[in-house]
Design a protein around this motif. Sequence first.
Motif, short mmCIF file in Angstrom:
data_model
loop_
_atom_site.label_atom_id
_atom_site.label_comp_id
_atom_site.label_asym_id
_atom_site.label_seq_id
_atom_site.Cartn_x
_atom_site.Cartn_y
_atom_site.Cartn_z
N VAL A 185 0.84 -1.20 0.00
CA VAL A 185 0.00 0.00 0.00
C VAL A 185 0.87 1.25 0.00
O VAL A 185 0.62 2.22 -0.73
N CYS A 186 1.91 1.22 0.79
CA CYS A 186 2.81 2.37 0.95
C CYS A 186 3.67 2.63 -0.28
O CYS A 186 3.93 3.78 -0.63
N LEU A 187 4.12 1.54 -0.94
CA LEU A 187 4.98 1.63 -2.13
C LEU A 187 6.20 2.53 -1.89
O LEU A 187 6.42 3.51 -2.62
N PRO A 188 7.01 2.21 -0.89
CA PRO A 188 8.12 3.12 -0.54
C PRO A 188 9.15 3.28 -1.65
O PRO A 188 9.65 4.39 -1.87
N ARG A 189 9.48 2.20 -2.37
CA ARG A 189 10.50 2.31 -3.42
C ARG A 189 10.00 3.21 -4.55
O ARG A 189 10.75 4.06 -5.06
N GLU A 190 8.73 3.02 -4.91
CA GLU A 190 8.18 3.81 -6.01
C GLU A 190 8.08 5.29 -5.63
O GLU A 190 8.40 6.17 -6.44
N VAL A 191 7.67 5.54 -4.38
CA VAL A 191 7.56 6.93 -3.93
C VAL A 191 8.93 7.59 -3.88
O VAL A 191 9.11 8.74 -4.31
N ARG A 192 9.91 6.87 -3.36
CA ARG A 192 11.26 7.43 -3.30
C ARG A 192 11.80 7.73 -4.69
O ARG A 192 12.45 8.76 -4.92
N ARG A 193 11.54 6.81 -5.65
CA ARG A 193 12.03 7.00 -7.02
C ARG A 193 11.39 8.25 -7.65
O ARG A 193 12.07 9.05 -8.30
N LEU A 194 10.09 8.42 -7.44
CA LEU A 194 9.41 9.59 -8.00
C LEU A 194 9.94 10.88 -7.37
O LEU A 194 10.09 11.90 -8.06
N ARG A 195 10.20 10.84 -6.07
CA ARG A 195 10.75 12.02 -5.40
C ARG A 195 12.14 12.36 -5.92
O ARG A 195 12.48 13.53 -6.11
N GLU A 196 12.95 11.34 -6.15
CA GLU A 196 14.30 11.56 -6.67
C GLU A 196 14.25 12.14 -8.07
O GLU A 196 15.00 13.07 -8.41
N GLU A 197 13.34 11.61 -8.91
CA GLU A 197 13.21 12.13 -10.26
C GLU A 197 12.74 13.57 -10.25
O GLU A 197 13.20 14.41 -11.03
N ALA A 198 11.78 13.86 -9.34
CA ALA A 198 11.26 15.22 -9.26
C ALA A 198 12.32 16.20 -8.77
O ALA A 198 12.35 17.36 -9.17
N ALA A 199 13.21 15.70 -7.89
CA ALA A 199 14.27 16.56 -7.36
C ALA A 199 15.43 16.71 -8.33
O ALA A 199 16.31 17.55 -8.13
N GLY A 200 15.46 15.85 -9.36
CA GLY A 200 16.50 15.97 -10.36
C GLY A 200 17.84 15.41 -9.97
O GLY A 200 18.87 15.82 -10.52
N HIS A 201 17.85 14.49 -8.97
CA HIS A 201 19.11 13.85 -8.60
C HIS A 201 18.83 12.39 -8.26
O HIS A 201 17.68 12.00 -8.07
N GLY A 202 19.87 11.60 -8.14
CA GLY A 202 19.70 10.16 -8.00
C GLY A 202 19.95 9.60 -6.65
O GLY A 202 20.29 8.44 -6.53
N GLY A 203 19.80 10.33 -5.57
CA GLY A 203 20.04 9.77 -4.25
C GLY A 203 19.18 10.43 -3.22
O GLY A 203 19.07 11.64 -3.19
N ALA A 204 18.53 9.66 -2.41
CA ALA A 204 17.69 10.20 -1.35
C ALA A 204 18.46 10.21 -0.05
O ALA A 204 19.04 9.20 0.33
N GLY A 205 18.49 11.35 0.61
CA GLY A 205 19.16 11.42 1.90
C GLY A 205 18.24 11.02 3.02
O GLY A 205 17.20 10.42 2.81
N GLY A 206 18.63 11.36 4.22
CA GLY A 206 17.78 11.07 5.38
C GLY A 206 18.37 9.98 6.23
O GLY A 206 19.13 9.14 5.76
N SER A 207 18.02 10.01 7.46
CA SER A 207 18.50 9.00 8.40
C SER A 207 17.40 8.05 8.77
O SER A 207 16.23 8.33 8.56
N CYS A 208 17.74 6.91 9.30
CA CYS A 208 16.75 5.94 9.73
C CYS A 208 16.80 5.80 11.24
O CYS A 208 17.84 5.97 11.85
N GLU A 209 15.66 5.46 11.82
CA GLU A 209 15.57 5.38 13.26
C GLU A 209 16.28 4.12 13.78
O GLU A 209 16.30 3.10 13.09
N PRO A 210 16.83 4.15 14.99
CA PRO A 210 17.56 2.99 15.53
C PRO A 210 16.64 1.98 16.18
O PRO A 210 16.93 1.48 17.24
N TRP A 211 15.51 1.70 15.56
CA TRP A 211 14.62 0.69 16.11
C TRP A 211 13.80 0.10 14.97
O TRP A 211 13.79 0.59 13.87
#
Length: 224
Positions: free
Chosen positions: A194-220
């Motif tokens: 339902v969430c489709l995280p890979r697809e959402v991240r890919r669309l965001r990267e394309e919209a931003a015009g670069h090929g890498g998504a930043g951000g940190s992940c939680e330690p749990w």
Amino acid sequence: MPPTEQGATMNPRDGTDYLPISMLNQWAYCPRRFYYMYVLGEMEHNAPVLEGMLQHERVHAGGVESEGEARVHRRVYVWSDRLRIAGFADLVEVRGGVLLPVEYKHGRMGRWLNDHIQLCAQAMCLEERTGRPVPRGAVFYWGSRRRQVVELDAKLRARTEAAIVQARALAESGALPPPLTHRAKCRDCSLEPVCLPREVRRLREEAAGHGGAGGSCEPWRRST
């Protein structure tokens, strides 16, 4: 009335929404998952979720038993008017007048902050309802067949209260959070289709015009 697993309960005195304690676990695991489940009412079942539901059947039957010197209360409804939260504790053991909430989880033992936050919220509800201190609780992990004792110290209590505030603010914001960058957590999540995280991240990267998504992940992570 007791809450459902996903929906809030209402205080009959003033109509205030009470956040379900189980949803704090979902928020700490992934705010996007929390939003899908709590705000949008989405829920999908994969194999780990179904196995966890079966493992919980006996615990959720309710009732009171004696185990040695302990009195064991199953499926105990608890709430806090101060924190505006409500839900069920899988077990509450009473030994020598000391209360010990016990939460059952499907996965293996680890330092899962989301489970500890859920347990701590249950303990704070018990303290408010009974007037007794609850210094520790426990999480039983089916995957490890072991019980992990959790000290409910000031740091964990502060994190739990912060989680309540942030989860409620997210629910009221009306804004779906972006997906996490933690691939293992997304892979294990029943809402991944339902969430489709890979697809959402890919669309965001394309919209931003670069090929890498930043951000940190939680330690749990969620153990379900």
